[in-house]
Design an enzyme around this catalytic site. Structure first.
Site, PDB file in Angstrom:
ATOM      1  N   HIS A 105       0.837  -1.205   0.000  1.00 41.81           N
ATOM      2  CA  HIS A 105       0.000   0.000   0.000  1.00 41.81           C
ATOM      3  C   HIS A 105       0.876   1.261   0.000  1.00 41.81           C
ATOM      4  CE1 HIS A 105      -3.636   2.366   1.410  1.00 41.81           C
ATOM      5  NE2 HIS A 105      -2.652   3.170   1.756  1.00 41.81           N
ATOM      6  N   GLU A 106       1.850   1.297   0.899  1.00 40.76           N
ATOM      7  CA  GLU A 106       2.729   2.472   0.997  1.00 40.76           C
ATOM      8  C   GLU A 106       3.639   2.586  -0.231  1.00 40.76           C
ATOM      9  OE1 GLU A 106       1.767   4.512   3.093  1.00 40.76           O
ATOM     10  OE2 GLU A 106       0.674   3.150   4.409  1.00 40.76           O
TER      11      GLU A 106
END
Length: 179
Positions: A143-144
């Protein structure tokens, strides 16, 4: 002293732009940014935050998994700065899981991600790290990592049917998890 930074919201062009490589990990500006990101993610009840989310276009993020009101079942780990990260390999197994984003408040998405990934990055001390991440921590990393390329979790959804509000998530999904 570390400060709480303002988290930019979906629509800000920084969130959709590729971030630049961190040239000098030991630079005071980068070290301060790491401290500020760790403070900001804790205050916001997040489990990760990328520099672009605070309008700093650097290939740097924090993975800080811990149980909190937004993710009550998250595993506990020390906040870890991951600088100029790369995904070297991934499992063939893809698992869908609920994600939210501090830059997209109020909604969650049921997002497919690799179950296991092999990653490398530079830590805040300038040391090269290589490790395998699985399950929820692998999800946070992916996600990051997407944020560094201008991608948000909504871009990864298979269907708009996989979006619910934060309120529904808290009511339905967390009730199902806790049984």
């Amino acid at each position: 002293m570390a400060e709480i930074l303002q988290i930019i919201q979906l629509g800000d062009p920084v969130l959709r732009s590729p971030a630049q490589v961190v040239e000098n990990v030991r630079e005071q500006r980068i070290q301060n940014l790491i401290d500020d990101l760790i403070t900001t993610v804790a205050q916001a009840n997040g489990v990760g935050i990328a520099a672009p989310q605070v309008a700093e276009s650097y290939r740097l993020f924090i993975v800080a998994s811990r149980p909190n009101p937004r993710y009550p079942h998250a595993p506990e780990m020390a906040p870890t700065a991951m600088i100029n990260p790369t995904i070297l390999a991934h499992s063939t197994e893809v698992v869908k899981g609920w994600e939210g984003c501090l830059s997209i408040p109020g909604i969650r998405g049921f997002v497919p991600r690799f179950q296991a990934i092999e990653v490398e990055y530079t830590d805040r001390d300038g040391k090269f790290q290589k490790q395998e991440l699985t399950d929820f921590v692998a999800r946070i990393f992916q996600h990051e990592y997407d944020h560094l390329d201008g991608i948000v979790f909504l871009d990864r959804l298979e269907s708009t049917q996989d979006i619910i509000t934060e309120q529904e998530y808290q009511k339905r999904v967390l009730q199902q998890i806790s049984g």
